[in-house]
Design a protein around this motif. Structure first.
Motif, short mmCIF file in Angstrom:
data_model
loop_
_atom_site.label_atom_id
_atom_site.label_comp_id
_atom_site.label_asym_id
_atom_site.label_seq_id
_atom_site.Cartn_x
_atom_site.Cartn_y
_atom_site.Cartn_z
N ASP A 21 32.07 79.77 0.91
CA ASP A 21 33.27 78.94 1.03
C ASP A 21 34.10 79.27 2.26
O ASP A 21 35.17 78.72 2.43
CB ASP A 21 34.12 79.08 -0.24
CG ASP A 21 34.64 80.49 -0.44
OD1 ASP A 21 34.31 81.37 0.39
OD2 ASP A 21 35.37 80.73 -1.41
N TRP A 69 40.28 75.85 -5.64
CA TRP A 69 40.86 74.84 -4.74
C TRP A 69 41.90 75.45 -3.82
O TRP A 69 42.01 75.09 -2.66
CB TRP A 69 41.44 73.66 -5.51
CG TRP A 69 42.83 73.84 -6.07
CD1 TRP A 69 43.15 74.29 -7.30
CD2 TRP A 69 44.07 73.55 -5.41
NE1 TRP A 69 44.51 74.30 -7.47
CE2 TRP A 69 45.11 73.85 -6.32
CE3 TRP A 69 44.41 73.07 -4.14
CZ2 TRP A 69 46.45 73.68 -6.01
CZ3 TRP A 69 45.75 72.90 -3.83
CH2 TRP A 69 46.77 73.22 -4.76
N ARG A 87 36.60 76.44 8.71
CA ARG A 87 36.22 75.20 8.04
C ARG A 87 34.97 74.63 8.66
O ARG A 87 34.77 74.71 9.86
CB ARG A 87 37.33 74.15 8.20
CG ARG A 87 38.48 74.37 7.30
CD ARG A 87 39.52 73.30 7.51
NE ARG A 87 40.72 73.73 6.82
CZ ARG A 87 40.86 73.65 5.51
NH1 ARG A 87 39.92 73.08 4.78
NH2 ARG A 87 41.94 74.10 4.94
N THR A 88 34.19 74.00 7.84
CA THR A 88 33.05 73.29 8.38
C THR A 88 33.52 71.90 8.75
O THR A 88 34.50 71.39 8.21
CB THR A 88 31.94 73.17 7.33
OG1 THR A 88 32.49 72.52 6.21
CG2 THR A 88 31.45 74.52 6.94
N PRO A 96 32.95 67.73 8.90
CA PRO A 96 32.30 66.79 7.99
C PRO A 96 30.87 66.53 8.41
O PRO A 96 30.59 66.41 9.61
CB PRO A 96 33.11 65.50 8.13
CG PRO A 96 34.36 65.91 8.81
CD PRO A 96 34.14 67.19 9.52
N PRO A 97 29.96 66.46 7.46
CA PRO A 97 28.59 66.14 7.82
C PRO A 97 28.49 64.68 8.23
O PRO A 97 29.40 63.90 8.02
CB PRO A 97 27.83 66.39 6.51
CG PRO A 97 28.85 66.18 5.45
CD PRO A 97 30.18 66.55 6.04
N GLY A 98 27.37 64.32 8.82
CA GLY A 98 27.15 62.92 9.19
C GLY A 98 26.96 62.07 7.95
O GLY A 98 26.95 62.58 6.83
N THR A 99 26.83 60.79 8.15
CA THR A 99 26.65 59.89 7.02
C THR A 99 25.40 60.25 6.24
O THR A 99 24.35 60.51 6.81
CB THR A 99 26.53 58.45 7.52
OG1 THR A 99 27.65 58.19 8.33
CG2 THR A 99 26.48 57.47 6.37
N ARG A 100 25.55 60.30 4.95
CA ARG A 100 24.39 60.62 4.12
C ARG A 100 23.60 59.38 3.76
O ARG A 100 24.10 58.27 3.85
CB ARG A 100 24.85 61.30 2.83
CG ARG A 100 25.35 62.68 3.13
CD ARG A 100 25.96 63.26 1.89
NE ARG A 100 26.91 64.30 2.32
CZ ARG A 100 27.21 65.33 1.57
NH1 ARG A 100 26.70 65.45 0.37
NH2 ARG A 100 28.06 66.23 1.99
N GLU A 145 21.92 56.65 1.48
CA GLU A 145 22.22 56.00 0.20
C GLU A 145 21.11 56.33 -0.79
O GLU A 145 19.98 56.55 -0.40
CB GLU A 145 22.25 54.48 0.40
CG GLU A 145 23.45 54.00 1.17
CD GLU A 145 24.29 53.07 0.33
OE1 GLU A 145 23.70 52.28 -0.42
OE2 GLU A 145 25.52 53.16 0.40
N PRO A 146 21.44 56.34 -2.07
CA PRO A 146 20.37 56.54 -3.05
C PRO A 146 19.40 55.36 -3.02
O PRO A 146 19.76 54.26 -2.61
CB PRO A 146 21.13 56.59 -4.38
CG PRO A 146 22.42 55.92 -4.11
CD PRO A 146 22.74 56.14 -2.67
N SER A 147 18.19 55.62 -3.45
CA SER A 147 17.18 54.56 -3.35
C SER A 147 17.49 53.44 -4.35
O SER A 147 18.00 53.69 -5.44
CB SER A 147 15.80 55.12 -3.62
OG SER A 147 15.73 55.52 -4.96
N ALA A 148 17.18 52.24 -3.93
CA ALA A 148 17.48 51.08 -4.76
C ALA A 148 16.55 51.02 -5.96
O ALA A 148 15.38 51.36 -5.85
CB ALA A 148 17.32 49.81 -3.93
N PRO A 149 17.10 50.63 -7.12
CA PRO A 149 16.22 50.53 -8.28
C PRO A 149 15.28 49.34 -8.23
O PRO A 149 14.33 49.29 -8.98
CB PRO A 149 17.20 50.41 -9.45
CG PRO A 149 18.44 49.87 -8.87
CD PRO A 149 18.49 50.30 -7.44
N TRP A 150 15.55 48.37 -7.39
CA TRP A 150 14.66 47.21 -7.31
C TRP A 150 14.11 47.06 -5.93
O TRP A 150 14.81 47.12 -4.99
CB TRP A 150 15.40 45.93 -7.69
CG TRP A 150 15.97 46.01 -9.04
CD1 TRP A 150 17.29 46.04 -9.37
CD2 TRP A 150 15.26 46.12 -10.28
NE1 TRP A 150 17.44 46.16 -10.71
CE2 TRP A 150 16.22 46.21 -11.30
CE3 TRP A 150 13.91 46.16 -10.61
CZ2 TRP A 150 15.87 46.34 -12.64
CZ3 TRP A 150 13.57 46.29 -11.93
CH2 TRP A 150 14.52 46.37 -12.93
#
Lengths: 529, 457, 320
Positions: C182, C295, C306-307, C309-313, C315-320
């Motif tokens: 931390d 906190w 402090r670290t 912010p990471p880059g854009t992550r 998205e989770p894979s689409a279910p369809w």
């Protein structure tokens, strides 16, 4: 020069073409002579020192409330809930209003030595926010202090142990809200009041509630009796929420409400023409408009969506008020009205509107056909106080590409609603009776809502109920420039041009109809007399 | 006597296959092994045999596979060249004073003069006959694939008396010609053994698929019946014949998931597989894709009934193994166990055709001479708004008794001049669409071809 | 007949294809012959002796001077404070540093005077850097690492380290036993103090400031930044030689090392004079941070730790 109020233009022969939003693009349309165009007011001046204003609000609360610092003590349980990604629109340029307010609250909590602090995104039945979205809303300082320790939560309306039933209102409405929030010594709710419907008791009673509780006001009957849901005193939706909010207070949940209002400075400088009146467009505006439109015509839809999603609005704070919920909300409404009210006299036969690329439920996503209907007939139609902008039996003409496209991650239940429910009927009452229950309890939607980033299974129904008042009121809905199959599936009529749409409308409302065009966004509230 | 002969020609089969692969199904016909021949009537193979003149003769999916050179080589030892295609036949037997019969094409032990018959034939299950390449006939699993019998795409064939089913006087030719394919569907539906409350899916909305929907509705009580249909006419018919939901191929997984309340397993770059699914899936297509699709939507321990004729397919059977799915073929007919004891599939089929008015499946009629056009139409039946395409072999002389029977549909124009009758069925269905006037603001979608009408009847 | 031919072909094919296969695949072991137990040669048991051969030392010197140092200067631009304190030191030394990033080792090595830089070994976690042979080979060649258990003083690794120190090698060690999660410091473990006492060599406290934002634990992307490296005055264990008081003393000595590093940390955040004054009156802030709710630890973390912010992550894979 002080900002000018809203304006109702009567189109004459020398009026330049009117800009219509059209999803990720724009149209220039010549409205018939005599049509009226309602323009939003110009942005009010921003607060000169927002940090100081926030600190001042926290220390000088309104209504029956002690200052925040007096409510904080070591050993207490503090929960800070905040509005989710659906507000504001478009997303604010950092720092977000929530970040400013929450940092101030946390500084006070740290000073007071409060250890047990949890942040909760008040999702209601919306999709969970991504880490990036949370970081954007809260800022890195807050995110990094809470997220790694599991103290930054997102409300889970489907966690049986995470909600608590507080009782029933005198109208028999279940009140069931987030357990952590309900069992805290103090619940601080941080609002962004973009439009008049946001905030008040709706924040906690809806934002932190479960399906069991929300269904009492998110239904066809309530929505048809909310005239409009932007007018808190004539909105059954709000009346129900107020009953619930009072019950929550009576149950001993101490809520410290913080509401913020924004000005109408909605678009960044390169898109400033979007909030100007066409006859005042400068050379830069005209060039910008034409260049943007030409570029968008040559851009694939997915990329256009990305470009628009990256817009960060320069919205600025116009007021902050904190304290007891109802006293705070009264002040907030005054501040929202101060910015957004536009007087319009009389109703029209035809209401036209151009819908933008974004609505509360497709931030970083696709505006699917159901959301098109909801934004047009739910939100824009209801941007009135007094009487609707269009007469009963009138026609609403919407301009939007309405693609048959869905974001499968965010809107899985929407796809099924569109393919299976709307294929059968578009009558809100029939849909509610026949399908709501099975969608709301479908385990797959519940799973995706809880673990992925999906709207709850019942959410597309609410979108449709949102349209219920308009569907009941209107004689016909026409979508200009939309995907024909998708528009028909919605139960509306497709038209290829505004001129054709007006011809079609004449079949319903008669020759030479009166026309009002809603020149939004920026959003405003029409005070129709 | 004219007939369409299929000759053994490796080169022409190969050419047909190549053309069909490149230009699409049905187009191989011009280079394939078919030709229109003229010959003397065949000799009767034995005492119980009679000559039959086809009236209508259907074009079946398996016929198209032959035309395209796409049939499995499995069939080589159980057909004999040259044969005449056509096994969906209604015809008259002059020896019986012109009585109309539907042909049951399977050539079992009885027809082959084998006595004692094999166990299956003895039990009435002719489709499972073990002697289809033996006896006094040359090999051939059915009339239409045997060199000694001729076939329905002709002006005459020979049939064993055991193959003939008398057509009731009040049944039209159109209805009678679909009795054979409907019998297949009845057999498949009963083989699927849908118990009340189960959920069934029917993949494919050609003749077999639609007939299977009708048979399931008629013979069982599925809690829900989902049909997959691509084309508007198919959607209308599937709905009219009793499907609870008619979905486009891309919507199947979602629809089944919704109806069964199961979860889904996301797969990258492939359709989602459901954790649960339908109890029974009837695959009336028979391609690798449709079998894979069936495996995607069938529940663990469920059944897949293969109704459409497959060939060599490449399918991942891991889900079949892991989910203990039963994959069963449904080829023909014979005798079905019912609550009233065993009954002939054809008898059940006659009943179903009449009850569900399946004559509406016949959508286009062609004379024999225009067989190439007919086959192309059949190959794209769905897209062109048709279901069953048939050869019309009726001579004008017979018109009198047909009209005497009073059952010929008044709309049926003389077939030779009107193959466009393809649109009849659709016109019928849309005529039933309710022309409701609805209150403002709650309008239903306009009824158009992109929004098929659900004509519940 | 065709069956016979197929079988014959299969036999022949096996013989032909077998040539390559017999080279690539190890022979199977007869069931009747007992298999000897193979020595585990990874983890603490990895033998690093080869990496101190003249040839390996030469190779490492070339790598450290021509690859590691330029790389460190590129991503971390280290500013060194207190290098003059190392001037009087002769012979082996133990460098004890705080630990927040994988870059720490490379930065410390890069900033050491050359007489230490080319004659130093680095104590590295045996479970991370030596769990595979190739990793052991790589790190012991390029950084001169030796395996060390994180959680306890392993006899074998302690003996090895002591032998190396006695042999004239300096040792770089991170007494916290792992990188911070931390941003706040962690408890110092006793290894450095124990070795210093056992070998009677001085310990130099080292503080690295600003490395975490460049590459925090769990980070996957380098974000170049500025680092300050502070060397403190060498510490020597008091009263060496008394075997009875040894344990107690080692613990106290360890605390003294930790305190020295904390004073350097204070200096990095403020200035040398105020840090010295706080060190003198015992009010040096604890680098381990306040003992409060997680906190509030995060809320009060200095910006330098402090670290970003990471880059854009994804998205989770689409279910369809």
């Amino acid at each position: 020069m002080s900002p000018r109020p809203g304006f109702v233009l009567e189109v004459d022969r020398s009026t330049p073409a009117t800009m219509f939003w059209h999803g990720e693009g724009f149209r220039l349309e010549r409205l018939p002579v005599g049509s009226r165009v309602v323009y939003p007011p110009e942005p009010l001046a921003a607060l000169a020192d927002p940090e100081a204003a926030i600190r001042d609000a926290l220390e000088h609360p309104v209504g029956d409330s002690e200052p925040l610092s007096a409510l904080l003590r070591p050993g207490m349980r503090l929960t800070i809930a905040f509005d989710d990604v659906s507000l504001p629109l478009p997303p604010m340029r950092p720092p977000d209003a929530r970040q400013r307010v929450i940092e101030a609250v946390l500084d006070a909590a740290a000073t007071a030595g409060v250890d047990d602090v949890v942040l909760i995104a008040a999702l209601a039945l919306h999709r969970r926010m991504t880490d990036d979205e949370l970081r954007h809303a809260l800022g890195s300082r807050v995110f990094d202090a809470f997220a790694p320790h599991g103290l930054l939560l997102q409300h889970d309306a489907e966690d049986p142990s995470g909600v608590v039933h507080l009782g029933m209102t005198d109208q028999g409405e279940d009140v069931e809200i987030n357990r952590r929030a309900a069992e805290s010594d103090l619940l601080v709710y941080v609002n962004i009041n973009l439009v008049a419907m946001d905030g008040g008791h709706k924040s906690v009673a809806t934002g932190l509630a479960s399906y069991k509780s929300i269904r009492h006001h998110h239904n066809v009957k309530t929505m048809q009796q909310s005239r409009s849901f932007m007018d808190r005193h004539r909105s059954e939706l709000h009346t129900s929420n107020w009953r619930m909010g009072r019950l929550i207070a009576d149950a001993g949940v101490k809520v410290f409400q913080i509401e913020t209002t924004l000005n109408l400075d909605t678009f960044p400088s390169q898109f400033k023409f979007l909030q100007k009146r066409e006859w005042e467009w400068s050379l830069k505006d005209r060039a910008g408009f034409q260049a943007t439109r030409a570029a968008l015509d040559r851009t694939p839809p997915a990329m256009a969506r990305q470009i628009f999603s990256s817009i960060r609005s320069p919205h600025a704070l116009t007021s902050v008020q904190a304290g007891e919920v109802e006293a705070v909300h009264d002040l907030t409404l005054g501040n929202v009205h101060r910015q957004q009210l536009v007087e319009v006299s009389g109703q029209a036969d035809v209401l036209t509107m151009g819908l933008p690329y974004i609505c509360p439920y497709n931030v970083n996503s696709i505006m699917n056909p159901i959301l098109v209907a909801c934004l047009g007939l739910g939100y824009f139609f209801n941007l009135y106080r007094g009487r609707p902008l269009v007469r009963e039996g009138g026609v609403c003409i919407i301009s939007h590409p309405t693609p048959w496209a869905f974001n499968p991650v965010h809107h899985p239940s929407y796809i099924d609603f569109f393919e299976q429910v709307l294929a059968e009927t578009s009558d809100p009452l029939e849909i509610e009776a026949k399908y709501e229950q099975s969608f709301a309890t479908d385990p797959w939607y519940v799973h995706l809502y809880r673990t992925s980033h999906a709207y709850h299974g019942v959410h597309p129904f609410y979108m449709w109920y949102w349209c219920a008042h308009a569907l009941q009121h209107l004689g016909q809905v026409i979508i200009v420039g939309g995907d024909r199959a998708a528009v028909r599936r919605l139960g509306f009529k497709p038209a290829s041009s505004l001129a054709d749409a007006l011809e079609m409308a004449e079949d319903v409302v008669g020759r030479d109809p009166s026309i009002t065009h809603l020149h939004a966004p920026p959003l405003f509230l029409a005070d129709v007399t | 006597m004219k007939e369409i002969v299929v000759e053994r020609s490796v080169a022409r089969f190969a050419a047909a296959r190549a053309v069909a692969l490149v230009a699409g199904s049905g187009n191989g016909i011009s280079v394939g092994p078919l030709r229109l021949a003229d010959r003397d009537p065949r000799d009767l193979p034995g005492p119980e045999w009679v000559r039959m003149q086809p009236l209508l003769s259907g074009i079946c999916g398996s016929d198209l596979a032959t035309v395209d050179g796409a049939s499995s080589r499995y069939f080589e030892p159980i057909v004999s060249f040259p044969f005449v295609l056509g096994h969906e036949v209604v015809g008259v037997v002059e020896a019986d004073g012109g009585a109309r019969y539907v042909l049951e094409p399977v050539l079992g032990c009885l027809a082959r003069g084998i006595d004692p018959p094999c166990a299956a034939c003895a039990a009435g299950r002719k489709g499972a006959c073990e002697r289809i390449a033996y006896g006094h006939l040359r090999p051939g699993l059915q009339t239409g694939f045997c060199a000694d019998t001729g076939g329905g795409w002709s002006e005459g064939l020979v049939a064993h008396r055991s193959q003939l089913h008398r057509v009731p006087d009040d049944m039209s030719d159109d209805a009678a010609v679909v009795v054979e394919p409907v019998a297949c569907a009845v057999h498949a539906a009963l083989l699927g053994a849908v118990v009340p409350g189960e959920r069934a899916v029917v993949l494919g909305s050609g003749t077999l698929g639609l007939a299977t929907v009708a048979a399931l509705r008629h013979h069982s009580l599925p809690a829900s019946l989902v049909a997959v249909a691509k084309h508007p006419v198919q959607r209308e018919l599937a709905s009219a014949l009793g499907a609870d939901a008619v979905v486009a191929p891309g919507e199947l997984e979602r629809a089944v998931r919704r109806i069964t309340g199961s979860l889904a397993l996301p797969r990258s770059g492939a359709p989602t597989r459901l954790t649960g699914g339908a109890d029974v899936v009837f695959d009336c297509v028979g391609t690798a894709q449709s079998i894979a699709s069936s495996l995607d939507v069938v529940r663990p321990g469920g059944r897949i009934v293969l109704v459409g004729m497959p060939g060599t397919v490449r399918v991942d059977l891991a889900p079949l193994w892991q989910r203990e799915v039963t994959l069963v073929g449904a080829y023909a007919y014979g005798s079905e166990p019912t609550s009233d004891g065993p009954r002939s599939t054809f008898d059940l089929s006659f009943e179903l055709v009449a009850a569900a008015r399946l004559e509406r499946l016949v959508s286009a009629r062609y004379p024999l001479e225009r067989y190439e056009e007919a086959v192309r139409h059949a190959a794209h039946a769905g897209r062109r708004g048709a279901v069953k395409v048939v050869f019309d072999l009726r001579r004008s002389g017979r018109a009198s008794w047909r009209s005497a029977a009073g059952t010929t549909r008044p709309t049926a124009a003389p077939a030779a001049s009107a193959p466009e009758g393809a649109h009849d069925a659709r016109a019928d269905a849309s005529a039933t669409a309710p022309a409701r006037k609805e209150p403002a603001g709650r309008r239903r979608p306009a009824k158009t071809t992109t929004e098929p009408v659900e004509a519940h009847e | 007949m065709s069956g016979t031919r197929t079988r014959a072909a299969a036999r022949e094919g096996r013989a032909r294809g077998g040539t390559l296969r017999s080279v690539l695949a190890a022979p199977t072991w007869p069931g009747s012959v007992e298999r000897p137990v193979r020595q585990r040669q990874v983890g603490v048991d990895y033998d690093t002796a080869w990496s101190r051969s003249p040839a390996a030392r030469l190779a490492r010197a070339v790598i450290v001077d021509n690859v590691t140092r330029p790389f460190v200067h590129l991503v971390a631009s280290p500013r060194v404070v207190g290098r003059e304190l190392l001037e009087p030191l002769r012979g082996p030394v133990i460098f004890a540093a705080n630990h927040s990033s994988h870059l720490d080792t490379a930065i410390v090595l890069s900033c050491l005077p050359s007489r230490f830089r080319h004659h130093a070994v680095v104590a590295a976690a045996s479970d991370y850097f030596f769990d595979r042979r190739w990793k052991g080979d790589l790190w012991s060649l390029t950084l001169g690492t030796i395996p060390m258990e994180r959680t306890r003083v392993n006899r074998r690794s302690a003996d090895l380290a002591a032998a190396l120190i006695d042999d004239g090698w300096s040792l770089v060690i991170f007494p916290e036993g792992g990188r911070t999660e931390d941003g706040w410091g962690q408890e110092f473990r006793g290894g450095a103090a124990y070795l210093a006492k056992r070998c009677d060599v001085p310990v130099v406290p080292v503080h690295l400031h600003g490395v975490r934002p460049i590459l925090p634990k769990g980070g996957s992307r380098l974000r170049p930044g500025d680092v300050a490296v502070r060397f403190g005055a060498p510490l020597r264990p008091h009263g060496a030689g008394d075997s009875t008081a040894r344990d107690e003393d080692a613990r106290r000595f360890s605390a003294r090392i930790a305190h020295a590093v904390a004073a350097l940390a204070d200096e990095a955040e403020t200035d040398w004079w105020s840090a010295r004054r706080r060190a003198a009156d015992g009010s040096t802030p604890d680098p381990r941070g306040p003992d409060v709710a997680a906190w509030r630890r995060g809320w009060t973390l200095p910006d330098s730790r402090r670290t970003r912010p990471p880059g854009t992550r994804e998205e989770p894979s689409a279910p369809w």
